[in-house]
Scaffold this active site. Sequence first.
Site, PDB file in Angstrom:
ATOM      1  N   CYS A  16       0.821  -1.218   0.000  1.00 47.54           N
ATOM      2  CA  CYS A  16       0.000   0.000   0.000  1.00 47.54           C
ATOM      3  C   CYS A  16       0.857   1.272   0.000  1.00 47.54           C
ATOM      4  O   CYS A  16       1.441   1.610  -1.018  1.00 47.54           O
ATOM      5  CB  CYS A  16      -0.959  -0.046   1.173  1.00 47.54           C
ATOM      6  SG  CYS A  16      -2.390   0.997   0.928  1.00 47.54           S
TER       7      CYS A  16
ATOM      8  N   HIS B 173      -3.362  -5.630   2.457  1.00 49.15           N
ATOM      9  CA  HIS B 173      -2.978  -5.805   3.861  1.00 49.15           C
ATOM     10  C   HIS B 173      -3.521  -7.154   4.338  1.00 49.15           C
ATOM     11  O   HIS B 173      -4.118  -7.907   3.558  1.00 49.15           O
ATOM     12  CB  HIS B 173      -3.631  -4.706   4.721  1.00 49.15           C
ATOM     13  CG  HIS B 173      -3.195  -3.316   4.405  1.00 49.15           C
ATOM     14  ND1 HIS B 173      -1.981  -2.794   4.778  1.00 49.15           N
ATOM     15  CD2 HIS B 173      -3.844  -2.317   3.739  1.00 49.15           C
ATOM     16  CE1 HIS B 173      -1.902  -1.541   4.383  1.00 49.15           C
ATOM     17  NE2 HIS B 173      -3.004  -1.226   3.749  1.00 49.15           N
TER      18      HIS B 173
END
Length: 240
Positions: A94, A191
Amino acid sequence: MELRIAHLYPEEMNMYGDRGNVLALVRRCQWRQWSVTLTALRVGDSVDPAAFDLIFMGGGQDSQQIKIVQDLHTHKAAGLRQAAERGVVFLTICGGYQLLGHYYKPHQGENLPGLGLIDAYTVAGSQRFIGNVSIRRPDGQTVVGFENHSGLTYLGNGVQPLGTVVDGYGNNGQDGCEGAVSGNLYGTYLHGSLLPKNPSLADELIEKALSVRYGKPIALFPLDDTLEHKAHERALTLKP
Ligand code: GLN
């Protein structure tokens, strides 16, 4: 056999427990009786490009990215570029992924310059993409995780996505791509943390890192991934 892992900004860039990826890499080596070293590279630390086989950076809010970006370029960029040039494996998640590309343009303020190691760029969008994600890799395997980002990432022509989106938004919610793979450089919005529920991806990274380190193809013997596969299958049922 030894795997040398560097963990960039373990405190600042650790959204949703992304450090779990490092734990998974360490354990999957230890379960195979390999020695593994883990080095935290914090603000002010430099990077010895010859000292590591796998480099990890997790995700972070805009404020965290702003907090580390100057240090990234002042103390680490040159060493990271040299490491990438010799084939060191990078896994970035990310916010860390966004800084692997040319730049990240947050909602406010100046562009955050990235490392430019992959041909990609990111601009903050008006919508925040939050939820469970599943993607399919070119070999047909699924990868599962969780996303929370407003950044919209666009890949250059020579960059392959990690996979195509099955459920969720991915890089930008438009082109059906998620993540990026360029040589031994990996980026993803997933994630979770990612690797405990995606053991074959974890072993792919370890194999690539060891193959570069020892100058020959390294194949890992399989582990009993019953629990990992159960977690993967369960995650596949969690729709966005
Ligand atoms: N701050 C970036 C964004 O919102 C990255 C967020 C993250 O790392 N989860 O897109």
